[in-house]
Design a protein around this motif. Structure first.
Motif: not given
Length: 724
Positions: A102-109
């Motif tokens: 989830q944290k990678h999706t957040h960073r990419l966003t």
């Protein structure tokens, strides 16, 4: 950099460096002038150590921020020679990467937010350097060389150009802490599918897998079987396979089957080995269309080929495409030959009666349906209609010759083009080998022999020259492999050998590049049931539409895709293909921050406060897909999303290949690889394809060139002149 806030923000200035600078100054001051801080020298040294430790902690936190910002723009190089590829008995190495959470999706966003653009997009200096290179390309001499300075690909260049891989580096740069990504070998039996458009790294990933498969040994020191189908003919892949086979001490077990180079290719009979005689007809007729009105012709072709194959086996001949084509065109000769064989064992005097019947025949007393047949065939039919003989093979041949010859030619018309494809030119020598020719140095192999020897096989089908023949040969090989897999599943690989272990199976690593060009109905049972025999399929193709177009049925395409447990998704251009991955992933919650400002007027006209204002930072959560199809479309070359081990999503990048000379290859294979590189050009450069270059220089050995027929008398004369 302690993470105490719910919203992680890594795209920001490295403010920790301010603390590092203060700590460094304070530490120096404590050592050089402790009296300025009212400290004695001993306490000054202790205070300096404390400042140094705290500064080191803050510097490490700042370094994480700086590394994250650097990786967002440019990833560090990842190069590996084939010799350095790790080979494990437990796992299959893929590359470096991380488990997507989830944290990678957040960073990419966050990287798409406008306030963070300056950390993600190229710097103004970088854009200026690229514009100058474009303008100075055609400038006069002194200026044109200035562009080489900015284009110099060295770490010291502050405007160093990005590697030519395209895509968005941020997709992988959002996680600086990479680990080696690998797949447990126990998962490979569930088969793997690699999807990616042209020139994005599928072949490099195939080389990485094949290298490990060739060099891997089990606990008893035995190697594994490696079979590679390459429709277009990749010279670098062939070179890599031979170099790795020699490095592993397996060059004596390396076979090259190439339709484009029959003079040095190994030979293979696709219908020469079978468990049941009916498999010969299934492998040949299975390649004919079975849709609509073609189904009836396909069934007749199966029956007729089965009749011919049974007769050949009874005569002690091994079936091959040439024999079957010969007897399809002229069934009379096989009928007569088998009748002679049969009557020699059962009724030696029958031929006297048949000869008498043949002498009485003329154009008036030959039945209408037998017009055009040989008189001996007509006499045999008349004799068998009166005699009470029962032989299933003879009855099958008899039923075939009783058809009207014109009608018979029409109903086998769909079979003849297929056989012509497989028996034209020098390809006939490869697919219908002469087992009794001891002067032919080209080896003959079959799949059971390959599996028992734990051999390495490269199958080049030359699809760029003749796609129809390539598809026909590929389907025949797949069908043969399915039959062998069924035999291994029931009896093991050493069935019939002394001391055979009925349950013994070995891993059979089958790599099918551009497998959509080869697959047919034979491919479905291979991936559906071949795992029980040890077959581990790794298939490579561009899109889902390629599979559907090949099979002509969406349900069958879904059936094929559903049998692949491991999915490697490189850059694709079709949204439906990207959704094959994205629709299997859950949605995750990402944090968003909103700044709210407001002002309120006071209703009390006598009060001292006219208005009040407030500013708030609100944190909310939004449900978004873990990755979008657009992210897959924007992947750089050599990177992929891997869905494996029951649905775990990994972001992986493969190592770039380091140069590896091919001097260790035999001379004929070196020249074959070089001519494959020159002859097989990309579609986008078709105008540069001038056929086989260098043929005028005669750089190929005589064994690779088409030999012209030599007159026997001149050859003998040369021999006499050379004799003393």
């Amino acid at each position: 950099m302690a993470q105490t806030q719910p919203v992680e923000v890594l795209l920001r200035p490295a403010v920790e460096l301010y603390t590092v600078a203060v700590c460094a100054g304070a530490a120096i001051l404590c050592v050089v002038a402790p009296w300025s801080l009212a400290l004695n020298p001993s306490l000054g040294v202790g205070s300096a150590l404390a400042f140094a430790v705290f500064g080191a902690i803050r510097f490490r936190q700042a370094q994480a921020i700086l590394r994250y910002r650097r990786n967002i723009r440019r990833l560090p190089r990842y190069v590996m020679t084939s010799r350095d590829v790790p080979v494990s008995q437990q796992r299959l190495f893929i590359g470096k990467g991380f488990l997507w959470e989830q944290k990678h999706t957040h960073r990419l966003t966050q990287t798409y937010r406008p306030e963070f653009r300056r950390y993600v997009e190229p710097t103004p200096a970088y854009r200026l350097a690229r514009r100058l290179e474009e303008r100075l390309e055609f400038a006069p001499f002194p200026l044109s060389h200035w562009a080489r300075l900015t284009a110099w690909d060295v770490p010291l260049n502050p405007v160093r150009p990005l590697p030519p891989v395209g895509g968005l580096p941020r997709l992988h740069g959002i996680e600086p802490q990479e680990v080696d990504v690998s797949l447990p070998l126990g998962e490979r039996v569930g088969h793997s599918l690699v999807l990616g458009t042209t020139r994005v790294g599928k072949t490099r990933l195939a080389e990485l897998f094949i290298t490990q498969d060739i060099r891997r040994k089990n606990s008893t020191g035995e190697h594994e079987v490696v079979i590679v189908f390459d429709p277009k003919g990749d010279a670098d892949l062939l070179k890599r396979m031979y170099v790795e086979a020699k490095r592993a001490g397996r060059e004596g077990e390396f076979y090259v089957f190439h339709l484009g180079w029959p003079d040095i290719s190994a030979r293979y009979n696709a219908v020469g080995r079978f468990g049941r005689i009916s498999e010969v007809a299934t492998r040949i007729a299975g390649q004919l269309s079975g849709e609509g009105n073609s189904a009836a012709f396909r069934e007749f072709a199966w029956r007729f080929v089965n009749i011919v194959a049974r007769a050949l086996i009874e005569l002690g001949q091994r079936p091959d495409y040439l024999l079957i084509q010969r007897h399809v065109v002229n069934i009379d000769a096989l009928f007569i030959e088998y009748a002679q064989h049969y009557f020699a064992k059962t009724e030696p005097k029958a031929w006297e009666v048949i000869v008498q019947l043949e002498a009485r025949l003329n154009d008036r007393n030959i039945p209408r349906n037998m017009v055009g047949r040989e008189k001996r065939v007509v006499a045999l039919e008349q004799y068998l209609s009166q005699a009470r003989n029962y032989d299933p093979v003879l009855d099958g041949l008899r039923s075939a010759v009783r058809y009207d010859k014109t009608y018979f030619d029409k109903i086998v018309a769909s079979l003849l083009p297929l056989l012509e494809k497989l028996t034209s030119g020098k390809i006939a020598q490869l697919l219908a080998p002469n087992y009794s020719d001891l002067n032919d140095p080209r080896p003959i192999f079959d799949w059971m022999q390959i599996i028992r020897k734990r051999a390495v096989v490269y199958v080049g089908l030359d699809a760029l020259s003749d796609a129809e023949v390539a598809a026909a040969v590929g389907n025949s090989m797949f069908s043969d492999l399915v039959s062998v897999a069924g035999h291994i599943y029931k009896f093991g690989i050493d069935d019939g050998l002394p001391g055979a272990n009925a349950g013994q199976k070995v891993p059979i690593n089958l790599h099918a590049d551009e497998f959509n060009e080869l697959m047919g109905d034979e491919f479905i049972p291979m991936i559906n049931k071949g795992g029980g025999a040890g077959i581990q399929v790794t298939a490579y193709t561009q899109t889902l539409s390629d599979i559907e177009a090949r099979l002509g049925n969406r349900a069958k395409a879904g059936q094929v895709i559903g049998n692949f447990n491991n999915l490697f998704m490189l850059r694709v251009r079709e949204t439906a293909t990207a959704e094959l991955l994205t629709k299997q992933l859950p949605k995750v919650e990402v944090y968003t921050t909103t700044v709210v400002s407001g002002a309120t007027d006071s209703s009390d006209i006598h009060g001292k406060t006219d208005f009040t204002s407030n500013t708030q930072d609100r944190i909310s959560m939004t449900s978004v897909p873990m990755i979008e199809p657009a992210h897959i479309v924007q992947l750089p070359k050599g990177q992929c999303f891997a869905l494996m081990q029951g649905g775990a999503l990994w972001k992986v990048r493969m190592p770039l290949p380091a140069p590896d000379p091919d001097e260790s290859m035999p001379q004929d294979l070196q020249q074959l690889a070089e001519y494959m590189r020159q002859s097989y050009t990309e579609t986008g450069q078709w105008w540069e394809n001038q056929g086989i270059p260098g043929l005028q220089e005669q750089s190929l050995p005589d064994t690779l060139l088409d030999d012209e027929p030599v007159d026997a008398a001149s050859r003998d004369a040369d021999h006499d002149e050379a004799a003393p």
